[in-house]
Design a protein around this motif. Structure first.
Motif, mmCIF file in Angstrom:
data_model
loop_
_atom_site.group_PDB
_atom_site.id
_atom_site.type_symbol
_atom_site.label_atom_id
_atom_site.label_comp_id
_atom_site.label_asym_id
_atom_site.label_seq_id
_atom_site.Cartn_x
_atom_site.Cartn_y
_atom_site.Cartn_z
ATOM 1 N N MET A 16 45.341 49.181 41.962
ATOM 2 C CA MET A 16 43.947 48.965 42.371
ATOM 3 C C MET A 16 43.051 50.070 41.824
ATOM 4 N N LEU A 17 43.546 51.310 41.883
ATOM 5 C CA LEU A 17 42.754 52.424 41.384
ATOM 6 C C LEU A 17 42.578 52.325 39.866
ATOM 7 N N GLY A 18 43.631 51.870 39.176
ATOM 8 C CA GLY A 18 43.514 51.689 37.733
ATOM 9 C C GLY A 18 42.469 50.651 37.375
ATOM 10 N N ALA A 19 42.447 49.552 38.111
ATOM 11 C CA ALA A 19 41.436 48.521 37.861
ATOM 12 C C ALA A 19 40.036 49.068 38.086
ATOM 13 N N ALA A 20 39.878 49.898 39.121
ATOM 14 C CA ALA A 20 38.569 50.489 39.393
ATOM 15 C C ALA A 20 38.178 51.472 38.295
ATOM 16 N N ARG A 21 39.140 52.277 37.853
ATOM 17 C CA ARG A 21 38.871 53.237 36.779
ATOM 18 C C ARG A 21 38.392 52.530 35.514
ATOM 19 N N LEU A 22 39.038 51.404 35.187
ATOM 20 C CA LEU A 22 38.664 50.656 33.984
ATOM 21 C C LEU A 22 37.349 49.919 34.176
ATOM 22 N N ALA A 23 37.092 49.444 35.395
ATOM 23 C CA ALA A 23 35.831 48.739 35.658
ATOM 24 C C ALA A 23 34.638 49.653 35.428
ATOM 25 N N ALA A 24 34.797 50.939 35.766
ATOM 26 C CA ALA A 24 33.702 51.884 35.567
ATOM 27 C C ALA A 24 33.349 52.020 34.098
ATOM 28 N N GLU A 25 34.293 51.729 33.210
ATOM 29 C CA GLU A 25 34.049 51.859 31.775
ATOM 30 C C GLU A 25 33.118 50.782 31.243
ATOM 31 N N HIS A 26 33.100 49.626 31.881
ATOM 32 C CA HIS A 26 32.238 48.561 31.359
ATOM 33 C C HIS A 26 31.244 48.049 32.402
ATOM 34 N N GLY A 27 30.820 48.954 33.297
ATOM 35 C CA GLY A 27 29.730 48.640 34.208
ATOM 36 C C GLY A 27 30.051 47.643 35.285
ATOM 37 N N ALA A 28 31.329 47.506 35.665
ATOM 38 C CA ALA A 28 31.716 46.562 36.717
ATOM 39 C C ALA A 28 32.244 47.293 37.943
ATOM 40 N N GLY A 29 31.796 48.540 38.137
ATOM 41 C CA GLY A 29 32.314 49.345 39.230
ATOM 42 C C GLY A 29 32.090 48.755 40.604
ATOM 43 N N ALA A 30 30.957 48.064 40.790
ATOM 44 C CA ALA A 30 30.660 47.502 42.111
ATOM 45 C C ALA A 30 31.738 46.517 42.555
ATOM 46 N N GLU A 31 32.332 45.793 41.607
ATOM 47 C CA GLU A 31 33.349 44.802 41.956
ATOM 48 C C GLU A 31 34.633 45.452 42.452
ATOM 49 N N GLU A 32 34.920 46.663 41.996
ATOM 50 C CA GLU A 32 36.178 47.317 42.340
ATOM 51 C C GLU A 32 36.014 48.417 43.384
ATOM 52 N N LEU A 33 34.773 48.647 43.887
ATOM 53 C CA LEU A 33 34.562 49.706 44.874
ATOM 54 C C LEU A 33 35.395 49.493 46.142
ATOM 55 N N PRO A 34 35.456 48.274 46.715
ATOM 56 C CA PRO A 34 36.301 48.101 47.905
ATOM 57 C C PRO A 34 37.775 48.405 47.636
ATOM 58 N N ALA A 35 38.278 48.024 46.465
ATOM 59 C CA ALA A 35 39.682 48.299 46.132
ATOM 60 C C ALA A 35 39.926 49.794 46.015
ATOM 61 N N ALA A 36 38.977 50.541 45.424
ATOM 62 C CA ALA A 36 39.138 51.990 45.313
ATOM 63 C C ALA A 36 39.138 52.646 46.679
ATOM 64 N N ARG A 37 38.277 52.169 47.586
ATOM 65 C CA ARG A 37 38.272 52.705 48.955
ATOM 66 C C ARG A 37 39.606 52.414 49.646
ATOM 67 N N ALA A 38 40.113 51.192 49.463
ATOM 68 C CA ALA A 38 41.384 50.826 50.078
ATOM 69 C C ALA A 38 42.525 51.684 49.531
ATOM 70 N N ALA A 39 42.502 51.960 48.227
ATOM 71 C CA ALA A 39 43.541 52.808 47.630
ATOM 72 C C ALA A 39 43.512 54.207 48.232
ATOM 73 N N LEU A 40 42.308 54.759 48.477
ATOM 74 C CA LEU A 40 42.195 56.074 49.090
ATOM 75 C C LEU A 40 42.850 56.097 50.467
ATOM 76 N N VAL A 41 42.628 55.049 51.253
ATOM 77 C CA VAL A 41 43.234 54.971 52.589
ATOM 78 C C VAL A 41 44.756 54.933 52.497
ATOM 79 N N ILE A 42 45.276 54.132 51.565
ATOM 80 C CA ILE A 42 46.735 54.011 51.409
ATOM 81 C C ILE A 42 47.354 55.354 51.031
ATOM 82 N N PHE A 43 46.743 56.046 50.076
ATOM 83 C CA PHE A 43 47.285 57.333 49.646
ATOM 84 C C PHE A 43 47.219 58.365 50.775
ATOM 85 N N ALA A 44 46.114 58.357 51.511
ATOM 86 C CA ALA A 44 45.977 59.317 52.606
ATOM 87 C C ALA A 44 47.025 59.070 53.687
ATOM 88 N N GLU A 45 47.247 57.808 54.040
ATOM 89 C CA GLU A 45 48.241 57.477 55.058
ATOM 90 C C GLU A 45 49.655 57.809 54.598
#
Length: 853
Positions: A549-578
């Motif tokens: 999920m974080l990889g998809a978000a990282r790549l989305a930022a490269e072509h201006g699609a970050g908004a679509e992957e923002l929820p997935a990046a937030r979810a990845a942060l929660v998973i890693f923290a837990e």
């Protein structure tokens, strides 16, 4: 047991070949296609033999069919004798030579034909003959062993005053035949007289086609070298003779253009011997040389042919009626079926009436391997390009055991089935024809699915252990390794996505940084989204899914699609923290910094950077500390705290040097150059930026290199060096940057896919360059148009500072009060503060307006 046959008999009372072959096939319970698959010959070959259309097949074909039918003893002898009857007449002789045995003949060395790309081979083999009594040229049928031997023999003739002669080994030769033929070419009748005949003078004997009688040749050569110490022997065959003191010299196919080669012209393509040979042979088939449009197809075609001269000549002969592009389309996927007369070194009157396919040429060497080596070759056929010993061992080993693959690889190399070139770890490669043949054999054995799955797992583990090197001091080496394995990564990912999606997810989740560096952010993100949505990966461990999920978000930022992957990046942060995964948590916060900044959520982006800095400091993660400081630098620039930003960038540079991350250090220095420009020190900014751009190009980061060059152009424009600034712009945007043009083009059409992190940012950058140049030259009308275009582009991307700079330029060049209102709105929305020089420009504008009133 010999099957009963009801067909016609040959005049001697023996069963005819067509009926004999059919009877053995039916007794074995095989169809024609199954027999062809087992033997490694074309099904047409079997069909023609059974119908009597081919009456005297090549000995290689006969042996392959006998092996596939499992014939032994009397059955095999009958089959071989029927297919290849020994002629009643004596073997071919040359005038003034003693009679040879019925199956080995002395021959006059023909004049050498011009060889393409073999100068180094000729020189090397010529030198080897000075140091070794027997030199064996080994390799695939059709690789050019005989032509090389003849050329070498003529090249060293002056160094062998005792004479240079040749012997052609025939089928059924025995030791006496070879000895008699060898003695006769030097004008003696007995082996015992040979040493006296030479009388201490070096001599050279070329022995061709030893595969026809390998054991008798070995025995004869042992006797020859013992009886005549001054004799040197140059042997050609598909495998070594096996003599003490023998030097085995594999003959490799000709060098082919690399897969990423884009030939600019014919001279560029002719640097590769395989392409030069194809063009030379094509010239014999048609009058017109290859056109410029045919050159890419020519390069691709000789790659598919593996640089094998036999295959090249067979293919070029078809150029009489087809152009090169048509040849590639028609035959590119079935080069094994190429058929033509075998160009062996035989007197024309004695050439076989049969033909040989490229498949049969490869099969003849394949069947020289032991069963275990054949199985290994079938597995190795899964590799699509070059590979390392370590990857081969991992693919071949079973049950996780380690073993030494080097001896097996050496045997493959000696038979010409394996190419070894280059100095890096990825220097091993199967010829395309060999790989295709081995893959066919894997199909026959029912092994393909298992081999492909194992290959995918091996590549996934390789990428997973290589990917961590994409950050830090190992970046260049890790990128180079993954670049080498590109075709295998692509093949493994495609197959695993269908048949082993969890393996595919492990592979894809390790690739985002590499995909980003190579401009494949769109396709990479598509792979990750597809695999995450596959229900078969739902049970995969949560942290692996989080990395995906974080990889998809990282790549989305490269072509201006970050908004679509923002929820997935937030979810990845929660998973890693837990999960207590500190590395994952820090990576997630870094990606969120980029996404949030691009979406205008600057306060939250700053909070994520500060949290990352605190976590990295607490755990002693030096590199992550540097990354967090780099993110916070933007917020200092946003608030026009340039001195604070410079101190922070100095910290980034120090931490990056401490952890050995060259790329991070270069990015910090690129930001320092931009900061110098924003401070109005343009000459210094140009010097700094150019150094960084050169280093980024060497590092292999084309996106950031382009962005840095653009910023250098901006500094040049600010310094008043307009021509240099426009030249840099023309280099970055050659399709549309016309210095001094009156109107900006539709800039969205100028961005090559994946050229920069955000295509709109590049549009804005170009508009700023052209606008500043026009404004400096006093062309306010043109400056208005460029600054307006830059502002429109920056408004839709992450370049909030670019937006403010464009609006300031638009206000100054147009004098329109409405632009000031738009500037105030942009500053409130982005939180970007004006720089001192921008305030001075706007103050001057206001003063002019007041004066005008």
């Amino acid at each position: 047991m010999t099957p009963d046959h009801d067909g016609a008999r040959s005049p001697g009372g023996r069963t005819g070949l067509s009926d004999l072959l059919r009877g053995h096939r039916l007794a074995a319970g095989l169809t024609q296609a199954e027999l062809a698959g087992r033997a490694g010959v074309g099904v047409r070959t079997v069909r023609d033999l059974e119908r009597g259309r081919a009456v005297r097949p090549q000995r290689t074909t006969v042996d392959l069919l006998a092996d596939a039918l499992g014939l032994a003893g009397d059955d095999r002898r009958e089959f071989v004798a029927t297919a290849r009857p020994t002629p009643a007449r004596p073997g071919p002789r040359l005038p003034d030579t003693a009679a040879a045995g019925p199956s080995a003949a002395p021959v006059a060395l023909p004049q050498p034909v011009p060889l393409v790309g073999r100068d180094r081979d000729v020189a090397e083999v010529s030198g080897l003959l000075d140091a070794h009594p027997v030199v064996s040229l080994v390799g695939l049928a059709g690789v050019g062993k005989t032509a090389l031997a003849v050329t070498v023999a003529h090249a060293v003739a002056a160094r062998h005053p005792g004479g240079v002669s040749g012997v052609l080994v025939g089928e059924g030769s025995d030791v006496a035949d070879v000895l008699a033929a060898s003695a006769s070419v030097f004008g003696v009748n007995r082996l015992a007289d040979l040493a006296c005949r030479l009388d201490g003078r070096p001599a050279l004997l070329v022995v061709d086609a030893v595969d026809r009688a390998p054991e008798p040749v070995a025995g004869a050569l042992r006797a020859l070298t013992a009886a005549a110490p001054d004799l040197r022997v140059l042997v050609t065959g598909r495998r070594p003779v096996g003599l003490p003191g023998e030097l085995v010299r594999p003959v490799a196919p000709l060098d082919v253009p690399p897969a990423d080669a884009a030939p600019a012209d014919r001279a560029d393509l002719d640097r590769w011997p395989a392409a030069a040979l194809f063009a030379a042979r094509l010239a014999q088939a048609r009058r017109e040389p290859p056109t410029a449009a045919e050159l890419p197809a020519l390069a691709a075609l000789v790659r598919r042919l593996g640089g094998l001269p036999l295959a090249i000549e067979l293919m070029a002969a078809r150029g009489r009626i087809l152009d090169v592009t048509e040849l590639l389309d028609r035959y590119g996927d079935r080069v094994l079926d190429l058929t033509g007369a075998h160009p062996g070194w035989e007197p024309a009157a004695d050439r076989s009436a049969g033909t040989v396919t490229l498949r049969e040429a490869v099969a003849s060497s394949y069947h020289l391997l032991a069963p275990a080596d054949r199985a290994a070759l079938r597995r190795l056929s899964a590799f699509r390009n070059r590979w390392s010993v370590e990857l081969a061992e991992e693919l071949l080993a079973g049950g996780g055991e380690r073993w030494d693959a080097a001896p097996m690889l050496d045997r493959l190399r000696e038979l010409g089935l394996l190419s070894v070139r280059g100095a890096g770890p990825f220097r091993f490669r199967l010829l395309d024809a060999v790989r295709d043949f081995a893959a066919e054999q894997a199909d026959v054995e029912g092994e393909t699915a298992g081999i492909r799955l194992r290959h995918a797992a091996v590549i996934a583990r390789f990428v997973h252990r290589t990917a961590p090197g994409l950050v830090g001091a190992q970046l260049s080496g890790a990128v180079r390794l993954l670049d080498e394995a590109t075709s295998d990564i692509t093949a493994a990912l495609a197959y695993a996505a269908e048949h082993a999606p969890e393996t595919a997810l492990l592979l894809a989740a390790s690739l985002p940084r590499w995909w980003r560096l190579r401009g494949r952010d769109v396709s990479g993100r598509r792979w990750l989204r597809r695999l995450l949505a596959d229900p078969r990966t739902a049970g995969t461990r949560s942290t692996l899914r989080a990395w995906a999920m974080l990889g998809a978000a990282r790549l989305a930022a490269e072509h201006g699609a970050g908004a679509e992957e923002l929820p997935a990046a937030r979810a990845a942060l929660v998973i890693f923290a837990e999960a207590g995964d500190v590395v994952g948590e820090l990576s997630a916060r870094s990606v969120l910094c980029v996404l949030l900044r691009g979406l205008g959520a600057h306060d939250e982006a700053r909070e994520q950077a500060e949290a990352a800095l605190a976590t990295a400091t607490r755990h002693g993660r030096v590199r992550e500390m540097a990354v967090a400081q780099s993110h916070l630098t933007w917020h200092d620039v946003r608030a026009a705290r340039l001195a604070d930003a410079r101190r922070r960038l100095a910290t980034v540079d120090r931490l990056a040097a401490q952890c050995g991350d060259r790329r991070l250090r270069l990015l910090a220095r690129a930001d320092q150059a931009e900061l110098t420009r924003l401070e109005g020190r343009y000459a210094e900014a140009v010097e700094q930026g150019r150094r960084v751009a050169t280093a980024l190009a060497e590092l292999g980061d084309p996106r950031r290199q382009r962005r840095t060059v653009g910023k250098v152009a901006l500094a040049l424009a600010g310094q008043g060096r307009g021509d240099e600034a426009l030249a840099a712009a023309a280099e970055l945007w050659p399709s549309g940057a016309v210095p001094g043009q009156r109107r900006p083009p539709v800039m969205e059409s100028l961005n090559p896919p994946g050229a920069v992190a955000d295509a709109r940012a590049e549009d804005a950058l170009r508009g700023l360059i052209e606008g500043h140049v026009a404004l400096r030259r006093g062309d306010r009308e043109l400056a208005v148009e460029w600054f307006a275009a830059a502002a429109d582009a920056a408004a839709g991307g992450a370049g909030r500072r670019d937006l403010v700079e464009a609006l300031v330029g638009l206000a100054v060049s147009s004098g329109d009060p409405a632009v000031l209102d738009r500037l105030d709105a942009a500053r409130r929305a982005t939180g970007v503060s004006l720089l001192p020089q921008e305030e001075e420009l706007l103050f001057s504008l206001e003063a002019r307006r007041q004066k005008a009133r």
